[in-house]
Design an enzyme around this catalytic site. Sequence first.
Site, PDB file in Angstrom:
ATOM      1  N   ASN A 173       5.331   9.952  13.377  1.00  0.00           N
ATOM      2  CA  ASN A 173       4.631   9.709  14.637  1.00  0.00           C
ATOM      3  C   ASN A 173       5.139   8.379  15.179  1.00  0.00           C
ATOM      4  O   ASN A 173       4.750   7.319  14.704  1.00  0.00           O
ATOM      5  CB  ASN A 173       3.116   9.652  14.386  1.00  0.00           C
ATOM      6  CG  ASN A 173       2.347   9.331  15.660  1.00  0.00           C
ATOM      7  OD1 ASN A 173       2.923   9.324  16.756  1.00  0.00           O
ATOM      8  ND2 ASN A 173       1.060   9.073  15.529  1.00  0.00           N
TER       9      ASN A 173
ATOM     10  N   LYS B 252       4.533   7.136  17.979  1.00  0.00           N
ATOM     11  CA  LYS B 252       3.559   6.496  18.868  1.00  0.00           C
ATOM     12  C   LYS B 252       4.288   6.046  20.150  1.00  0.00           C
ATOM     13  O   LYS B 252       5.127   6.796  20.643  1.00  0.00           O
ATOM     14  CB  LYS B 252       2.831   5.364  18.148  1.00  0.00           C
ATOM     15  CG  LYS B 252       2.250   5.849  16.803  1.00  0.00           C
ATOM     16  CD  LYS B 252       1.363   4.858  16.137  1.00  0.00           C
ATOM     17  CE  LYS B 252       0.843   5.454  14.825  1.00  0.00           C
ATOM     18  NZ  LYS B 252      -0.148   4.610  14.156  1.00  0.00           N
TER      19      LYS B 252
ATOM     20  N   HIS C 233      -5.546  12.088  17.333  1.00  0.00           N
ATOM     21  CA  HIS C 233      -5.199  10.880  16.577  1.00  0.00           C
ATOM     22  C   HIS C 233      -6.274   9.821  16.834  1.00  0.00           C
ATOM     23  O   HIS C 233      -6.805   9.724  17.936  1.00  0.00           O
ATOM     24  CB  HIS C 233      -3.822  10.372  17.004  1.00  0.00           C
ATOM     25  CG  HIS C 233      -3.287   9.314  16.085  1.00  0.00           C
ATOM     26  ND1 HIS C 233      -3.720   8.012  16.132  1.00  0.00           N
ATOM     27  CD2 HIS C 233      -2.397   9.388  15.067  1.00  0.00           C
ATOM     28  CE1 HIS C 233      -3.098   7.323  15.175  1.00  0.00           C
ATOM     29  NE2 HIS C 233      -2.290   8.135  14.521  1.00  0.00           N
TER      30      HIS C 233
ATOM     31  N   GLU D  39      -6.066   6.805  17.397  1.00  0.00           N
ATOM     32  CA  GLU D  39      -5.754   5.898  18.507  1.00  0.00           C
ATOM     33  C   GLU D  39      -6.143   6.534  19.836  1.00  0.00           C
ATOM     34  O   GLU D  39      -6.547   5.850  20.771  1.00  0.00           O
ATOM     35  CB  GLU D  39      -4.267   5.522  18.465  1.00  0.00           C
ATOM     36  CG  GLU D  39      -4.005   4.528  17.334  1.00  0.00           C
ATOM     37  CD  GLU D  39      -2.619   4.577  16.729  1.00  0.00           C
ATOM     38  OE1 GLU D  39      -1.716   5.199  17.320  1.00  0.00           O
ATOM     39  OE2 GLU D  39      -2.454   4.007  15.639  1.00  0.00           O
TER      40      GLU D  39
ATOM     41  N   GLU E  88      -6.262  10.709   8.132  1.00  0.00           N
ATOM     42  CA  GLU E  88      -5.797   9.328   8.304  1.00  0.00           C
ATOM     43  C   GLU E  88      -7.004   8.408   8.372  1.00  0.00           C
ATOM     44  O   GLU E  88      -7.642   8.296   9.432  1.00  0.00           O
ATOM     45  CB  GLU E  88      -4.994   9.190   9.602  1.00  0.00           C
ATOM     46  CG  GLU E  88      -3.749  10.040   9.664  1.00  0.00           C
ATOM     47  CD  GLU E  88      -2.750   9.500  10.675  1.00  0.00           C
ATOM     48  OE1 GLU E  88      -1.626   9.197  10.261  1.00  0.00           O
ATOM     49  OE2 GLU E  88      -3.101   9.360  11.866  1.00  0.00           O
TER      50      GLU E  88
ATOM     51  N   GLY F 144      -1.558   1.294  10.005  1.00  0.00           N
ATOM     52  CA  GLY F 144      -0.863   0.102  10.477  1.00  0.00           C
ATOM     53  C   GLY F 144      -1.341  -1.182   9.833  1.00  0.00           C
ATOM     54  O   GLY F 144      -1.003  -2.275  10.280  1.00  0.00           O
TER      55      GLY F 144
ATOM     56  N   SER G 103      -0.239   3.895   6.453  1.00  0.00           N
ATOM     57  CA  SER G 103       0.600   2.951   5.692  1.00  0.00           C
ATOM     58  C   SER G 103       1.391   3.611   4.572  1.00  0.00           C
ATOM     59  O   SER G 103       1.604   3.023   3.511  1.00  0.00           O
ATOM     60  CB  SER G 103      -0.249   1.788   5.144  1.00  0.00           C
ATOM     61  OG  SER G 103      -0.845   1.069   6.207  1.00  0.00           O
TER      62      SER G 103
END
Length: 241
Positions: free
Chosen positions: A6, A8, A90, A92, A160, A166, A202
């Site tokens: 991904n 992003k 996701h 985010e 996730e 991250g 991660s």
Amino acid sequence: MIVAANWKMNPELSVAAKLASDYCAASVAGVTRILFAPHPYLVPIGVRLEGSGILLGGQDCHPSAFGAHTGDVSTGMLRDCGASVVLLGHSERRADHGETSELVAAKAVQAFSSSLSVMICVGETLAEREAGNALATVLDQLAVSVPPTLPTTALTIAYEPVWAIGTGKVATAVEIAEMHLGIRGWLDEAGFDQTKILYGGSVKPGNAAEIFAVPHVDGALVGGASLIAADFDGICAAAAN
Ligand code: 13P
């Protein structure tokens, strides 16, 4: 095993093109690789991926087929640009755009009607985990985000934990095992017995083998490490073993 990159909102196009070519140069047997590229890159990156077997995916879509939705991208457009899969829900997007699980389900239905398969992301925040609600949060997200009508082979789940994305913090093998067992149970009960479950957060070449050894982990969804070809290849190699 599935290993999905991904990207992003990264990187610039010249770097992306080189990265895609580098992915293609690695020989990875027995692993399905997916690349979720930024929408404006789907066509140029798709050209680079031709013949590699790497699947191209979009990072989001609109729940409608067409219409007055400035800035949005339809599932048919993704398909026409070479995507065969779309990433939905996701964390985010849930955080930055207030996406609800209901919206994720509507997008999934639309994606499937355009012959795209879907990868739906779920995961708890640190506060939810610390309150002892990690599994309940994820099962609630699944119950609403996954349309019951979706064929099991058209769906992949990516677990996730939000606090591991991250941050360099990876869930422990025990935490991953508990969650993937819970998700597996929910999926099997709901008839999604062929649906695979990926871990994300991660994942790096140095921890991938340990994560892939956890029961019911069928691969990884990789953010930061997917922007370095050698790291992505290393994770794919760990999956192949
Ligand atoms: P990182 O691998 O950078 O933690 O990102 C994970 C992720 O969000 C993939 O979708």
